[in-house]
Scaffold this active site. Structure first.
Site, PDB file in Angstrom:
ATOM      1  N   LYS A 109       0.863  -1.187   0.000  1.00 24.09           N
ATOM      2  CA  LYS A 109       0.000   0.000   0.000  1.00 24.09           C
ATOM      3  C   LYS A 109       0.886   1.220   0.000  1.00 24.09           C
ATOM      4  CE  LYS A 109      -4.490   0.597   0.092  1.00 24.09           C
ATOM      5  NZ  LYS A 109      -5.514  -0.345  -0.415  1.00 24.09           N
TER       6      LYS A 109
HETATM    7  P1  NAD Z   1     -12.867   7.251  -2.981  1.00 20.63           P
HETATM    8  O1  NAD Z   1     -11.866   8.287  -2.667  1.00 20.63           O
HETATM    9  O2  NAD Z   1     -13.320   7.094  -4.387  1.00 20.63           O
HETATM   10  O3  NAD Z   1     -14.161   7.469  -2.063  1.00 20.63           O
HETATM   11  C1  NAD Z   1     -14.064   7.588  -0.671  1.00 20.63           C
HETATM   12  C2  NAD Z   1     -15.428   7.913  -0.122  1.00 20.63           C
HETATM   13  O4  NAD Z   1     -15.332   7.967   1.300  1.00 20.63           O
HETATM   14  C3  NAD Z   1     -15.970   9.265  -0.568  1.00 20.63           C
HETATM   15  O5  NAD Z   1     -17.359   9.165  -0.815  1.00 20.63           O
HETATM   16  C4  NAD Z   1     -15.688  10.156   0.642  1.00 20.63           C
HETATM   17  O6  NAD Z   1     -16.594  11.238   0.737  1.00 20.63           O
HETATM   18  C5  NAD Z   1     -15.937   9.167   1.748  1.00 20.63           C
HETATM   19  N1  NAD Z   1     -15.337   9.601   3.001  1.00 20.63           N
HETATM   20  C6  NAD Z   1     -14.068  10.053   3.213  1.00 20.63           C
HETATM   21  N2  NAD Z   1     -13.908  10.406   4.490  1.00 20.63           N
HETATM   22  C7  NAD Z   1     -15.094  10.167   5.094  1.00 20.63           C
HETATM   23  C8  NAD Z   1     -15.571  10.337   6.414  1.00 20.63           C
HETATM   24  N3  NAD Z   1     -14.769  10.811   7.368  1.00 20.63           N
HETATM   25  N4  NAD Z   1     -16.856   9.985   6.678  1.00 20.63           N
HETATM   26  C9  NAD Z   1     -17.665   9.506   5.720  1.00 20.63           C
HETATM   27  N5  NAD Z   1     -17.264   9.327   4.455  1.00 20.63           N
HETATM   28  C10 NAD Z   1     -16.003   9.652   4.152  1.00 20.63           C
HETATM   29  O7  NAD Z   1     -12.278   5.874  -2.411  1.00 20.63           O
HETATM   30  P2  NAD Z   1     -12.675   4.388  -2.840  1.00 20.63           P
HETATM   31  O8  NAD Z   1     -11.693   3.954  -3.848  1.00 20.63           O
HETATM   32  O9  NAD Z   1     -14.128   4.330  -3.131  1.00 20.63           O
HETATM   33  O10 NAD Z   1     -12.341   3.601  -1.496  1.00 20.63           O
HETATM   34  C11 NAD Z   1     -13.296   3.426  -0.445  1.00 20.63           C
HETATM   35  C12 NAD Z   1     -12.873   2.266   0.445  1.00 20.63           C
HETATM   36  O11 NAD Z   1     -12.778   1.075  -0.342  1.00 20.63           O
HETATM   37  C13 NAD Z   1     -11.499   2.412   1.115  1.00 20.63           C
HETATM   38  O12 NAD Z   1     -11.512   1.763   2.360  1.00 20.63           O
HETATM   39  C14 NAD Z   1     -10.573   1.649   0.170  1.00 20.63           C
HETATM   40  O13 NAD Z   1      -9.389   1.231   0.808  1.00 20.63           O
HETATM   41  C15 NAD Z   1     -11.488   0.495  -0.196  1.00 20.63           C
HETATM   42  N6  NAD Z   1     -11.111  -0.208  -1.428  1.00 20.63           N
HETATM   43  C16 NAD Z   1     -10.984   0.462  -2.603  1.00 20.63           C
HETATM   44  C17 NAD Z   1     -10.676  -0.240  -3.759  1.00 20.63           C
HETATM   45  C18 NAD Z   1     -10.619   0.427  -5.102  1.00 20.63           C
HETATM   46  O14 NAD Z   1     -10.512  -0.288  -6.106  1.00 20.63           O
HETATM   47  N7  NAD Z   1     -10.701   1.736  -5.209  1.00 20.63           N
HETATM   48  C19 NAD Z   1     -10.447  -1.629  -3.707  1.00 20.63           C
HETATM   49  C20 NAD Z   1     -10.593  -2.291  -2.477  1.00 20.63           C
HETATM   50  C21 NAD Z   1     -10.939  -1.570  -1.343  1.00 20.63           C
END
Ligand code: NAD
Length: 419
Positions: A109
């Site tokens: 990461k």
């Molecule tokens: P992103 O940046 O596209 O979206 C993040 C979301 O979280 C946004 O809607 C933001 O407003 C919200 N957020 C941030 N801080 C917040 C808070 N304090 N309270 C409430 N909401 C909050 O990120 P993503 O890629 O959608 O990732 C989201 C989760 O999924 C993370 O835990 C990430 O590690 C996990 N994840 C992502 C992927 C991927 O392919 N992008 C794969 C596996 C896991």
């Protein structure tokens, strides 16, 4: 346990889970210690010229958890709360996730402590490029392959790809995944994590005898993962009734118009102000009655205080590490069906793996081919977790982690120790 540079609340969550898995697997203490902390970590200073002429320095990280199953793989996070300890925890979860899905990777990461929502586009581009330049000796298609995570997307991957390629003097599409399709990205990668989340939710509904049509879904986070999970579930007949993010929340018992909400978020940067429902305070979301609750934002959101208040039937952990050890203890005593993060959100890294394979071999798969292979891998992992849990008397999280941890420990055992 001796203190370490990784000490942090998020690393504590990952470590508590690892210790539970090792205890159940009866892993000897020395073998357990070998994989408790990352193999390697790089901390970099990233100076960026801001639009007003000032130079601002940011701290960036890249952590590689273990190297026993192949190169390392994991996302890149741009968020103010990024620390070395959080990055290490996320790398560890990637290890168990890749092993569970049968992918030839160790977990990694990376991230930069910054607030991209307060930065101009050019500043974010310079930050991404300078961070990538600092990582050049540490990453590569055969060593460590970054992807998007919170606060980064396809555009950041295109800048990372370009910066790395310039540094090594040749186009190197295999160095990142989650890049735009036009520069070698895979069809279906952007949607893959959310699609995979929806796949595990629909499988769990079948398992529990809940009809998808009209089932209610509440979501925290409406970024890449949350929005695509919402779209896929709405397409299967479910009603997304509540969504919150870092700007606010929205509730509509008849179901929110997911497509319109996505347009609103793209235009306004968040859910706040959406006119398709009533506004909802962030802390109200977890107590709402619903069939499926999906945390899709950050770690540690479900804890000892709010876990007893959950009123969902299925908790689908789309985010990594959304539940603390105390929250997990409450869940184990409840009748909520848990889809643990390493299973729930593994669709992203599965299609990242497909993208990497396509990049290395100059192949282009169709989206139908990608989705078909994705669902086959996820089905296998899902059934394995359910079956293992049933035969061993374990909950879904313990079962998923035991499978993942065991594969890594076995790989280390069979390869032996150098020198
Ligand atoms: P992103 O940046 O596209 O979206 C993040 C979301 O979280 C946004 O809607 C933001 O407003 C919200 N957020 C941030 N801080 C917040 C808070 N304090 N309270 C409430 N909401 C909050 O990120 P993503 O890629 O959608 O990732 C989201 C989760 O999924 C993370 O835990 C990430 O590690 C996990 N994840 C992502 C992927 C991927 O392919 N992008 C794969 C596996 C896991």
């Amino acid at each position: 346990m001796a203190s370490s540079v990784y000490d942090s609340p998020v690393f504590d969550i990952a470590n508590a889970q690892y210790e539970r898995a090792c205890a159940w697997l009866d892993v000897p203490q020395d073998a357990m210690e070998r994989t408790r902390r990352p193999k390697r970590a790089l901390v970099v200073q990233v100076p960026v010229r801001m639009d007003d002429g000032r130079i601002q320095s940011f701290e960036g990280y890249r952590v590689q958890h273990h190297l026993s199953l192949g190169p390392t793989k994991g996302g890149t996070r741009f968020h103010p709360q990024v620390t070395l300890g959080e990055t290490a925890a996320l790398a560890m979860w990637m290890s168990w996730k890749c092993a569970l899905a049968g992918l030839p990777y160790g977990g990694a990461k990376g991230g930069v402590a910054c607030d991209p929502t307060k930065m101009r586009l050019g500043e974010v581009e310079r930050l991404t490029r300078r961070y990538t330049q600092e990582l050049v000796p540490f990453i590569g298609p055969e060593t460590d392959i970054p992807a998007p995570d919170v606060g980064t997307n396809e555009q950041h991957m295109a800048w990372m790809l370009d910066t790395y390629s310039v540094a090594v003097g040749r186009g190197t599409p295999g160095v990142v995944t989650g890049k735009p399709v036009i520069v070698g990205g895979s069809l279906g990668r952007k949607e893959a994590t959310g699609r995979g989340v929806a796949f595990t939710v629909l499988r769990s509904m079948e398992h529990l005898g809940i009809a998808a049509e009209g089932a209610t879904v509440a979501l925290q986070g409406f970024g890449n993962v949350g929005s695509h999970a919402a779209r896929a579930l709405a397409a299967s007949g479910a009603k997304v009734t509540a969504v919150t993010d870092h700007t606010g929340g929205c509730h509509n018992a008849r179901g929110l118009d997911v497509r319109r909400l996505q347009e609103h978020v793209s235009a306004r940067g968040g859910v706040a102000g959406f006119d398709g429902g009533d506004s909802l305070a962030a802390d109200e979301l977890f107590g709402l009655p619903c069939d499926v609750l999906i945390p899709a934002a950050l770690e540690g959101q479900i804890h000892g205080r709010n876990a007893p208040k959950l009123r969902c039937r299925i908790l689908a952990e789309a985010a990594n590490g959304p539940t603390t050890a105390c929250g997990d203890a409450v869940l184990r005593d409840s009748d909520i069906f848990l889809i643990p993060d390493v299973l729930c959100n593994c669709g992203g890294v599965v299609v990242s793996y497909f993208e990497w394979v396509q990049s290395l071999q100059n192949l282009t798969w169709t989206e139908a081919e990608v989705n078909d292979r994705l669902f086959r891998i996820m089905e296998k992992a899902y059934q394995e977790v359910l079956q293992f849990g049933k035969t061993q008397g374990l909950g879904t999280r313990d079962a998923a982690l035991a499978i993942g941890v065991q594969k890594v420990i076995q790989a280390k055992r069979v390869k032996g120790l150098f020198p």
